[in-house]
Design an enzyme around this catalytic site. Structure first.
Site, short mmCIF file in Angstrom:
data_model
loop_
_atom_site.label_atom_id
_atom_site.label_comp_id
_atom_site.label_asym_id
_atom_site.label_seq_id
_atom_site.Cartn_x
_atom_site.Cartn_y
_atom_site.Cartn_z
N GLU A 1 8.64 -6.85 -11.15
CA GLU A 1 7.42 -7.57 -10.80
C GLU A 1 7.66 -9.07 -10.93
O GLU A 1 8.18 -9.54 -11.95
CB GLU A 1 6.27 -7.14 -11.71
CG GLU A 1 5.88 -5.68 -11.58
CD GLU A 1 5.19 -5.35 -10.27
OE1 GLU A 1 5.18 -6.19 -9.34
OE2 GLU A 1 4.64 -4.24 -10.15
N GLY B 1 0.87 -1.18 0.00
CA GLY B 1 0.00 0.00 0.00
C GLY B 1 0.90 1.22 0.00
O GLY B 1 1.86 1.28 -0.76
N SER C 1 5.84 -5.32 -1.50
CA SER C 1 5.77 -3.92 -1.91
C SER C 1 6.14 -3.00 -0.74
O SER C 1 7.28 -2.99 -0.32
CB SER C 1 4.36 -3.62 -2.46
OG SER C 1 4.30 -2.36 -3.05
N ALA C 2 5.20 -2.22 -0.21
CA ALA C 2 5.51 -1.36 0.93
C ALA C 2 6.03 -2.18 2.11
O ALA C 2 6.88 -1.73 2.87
CB ALA C 2 4.28 -0.57 1.35
N HIS D 1 8.58 -2.99 -7.71
CA HIS D 1 7.86 -2.67 -8.95
C HIS D 1 8.78 -2.05 -10.00
O HIS D 1 8.37 -1.22 -10.81
CB HIS D 1 6.70 -1.70 -8.70
CG HIS D 1 5.81 -2.07 -7.57
ND1 HIS D 1 4.84 -3.05 -7.67
CD2 HIS D 1 5.71 -1.60 -6.29
CE1 HIS D 1 4.20 -3.16 -6.51
NE2 HIS D 1 4.72 -2.29 -5.65
#
Length: 246
Positions: free
Chosen positions: A198, A92, A125-126, A162
């Protein structure tokens, strides 16, 4: 249970051609099984819909033989982490996630328990960004202020999730990801930056670190050209804080 630090750091939960987390299923299951994990605490702090986000992760991982519970279901987040065998830090907004981790006094607690080999860490991700030295190389907008950009420091370098090393269209004349990272590398406080495409992930097993998944990674070091590392590459040298790799 292994006595050394354990972490699995994903570029993201989604990868083109796969359903949610499907590209990482084998690595996730092996990672959790190796660490004797049946109960997995999910930390959805990078988004605001804690219940909805946790439900999505639970729907995917529970059928694999693990029970996912959101940390917001516990009255005391620190006690939950202190008694857990493994946590999964979701993606997020990185700034929002780090702020909430500090608010709940979880940053140092997670770092200590992981380094002692008592807590297996999964991030996406985060959730991967906050496992690193700092969040300077996140792609997210600074929508809120954490007390510092210093993160959990499970690994002593930075990550850019990413990662894409080309623009979507030749007509695009704006800044590229590479340009942004090179700007960071010009700072005195910069750290090495490992960029995860990715479908890429990092597996930390004690003093070894390897590129896993279905895509490779790219390393940026100060004053050097970037270097690509394929799936399966050993990048354990990045764990050596005493070695001048910058």
């Amino acid at each position: 249970m292994p006595s050394l630090r354990q972490a699995l750091l994903l570029s993201s939960s989604n990868c083109h051609g796969y359903s949610m987390l499907e590209f990482a299923k084998q690595e996730i299951c092996s990672f959790l099984e190796k660490n004797n994990v049946k109960e997995l605490i999910f930390i959805p702090y990078a988004q605001n819909d804690f219940h909805g986000y946790t439900a999505k992760i639970k729907e995917v991982i529970d059928p694999w033989g693990f029970n996912v519970t959101g940390i917001h279901s516990y009255p005391d987040p620190a006690n939950a982490v202190n008694s857990a065998k493994a946590i999964f830090m979701g993606g997020g907004n990185t700034f929002l996630l780090l702020k909430r981790l500090y608010e709940n006094n979880l940053v140092e607690l997670i770092r200590t328990r992981v380094n002692e080999g008592n807590l297996a860490y999964m991030g996406s991700s985060a959730g991967t960004n906050v496992a690193t030295k700092s969040i300077h190389t996140t792609n997210d907008m600074p929508i809120i202020y954490p007390p510092t950009f210093d993160a959990i420091k499970i690994v002593p370098f930075n990550i850019n999730p990413h990662y894409i090393d080309r623009v979507e269209s030749d007509k695009h004349k704006g800044e590229t990801r590479d340009q942004r990272i090179y700007e960071y590398m010009e700072m005195d406080h910069c750290s090495p930056v490992l960029c995860l495409r990715e479908g890429s992930m990092l597996l930390l097993d004690g003093d070894t670190l390897a590129v896993k998944g279905v895509a490779g990674a790219t390393l940026f070091l100060k004053g050097q050209k970037k270097t690509d590392y394929p799936v399966g590459a050993d990048v354990s040298f990045l764990l050596n804080e005493d070695k001048d790799i910058v």
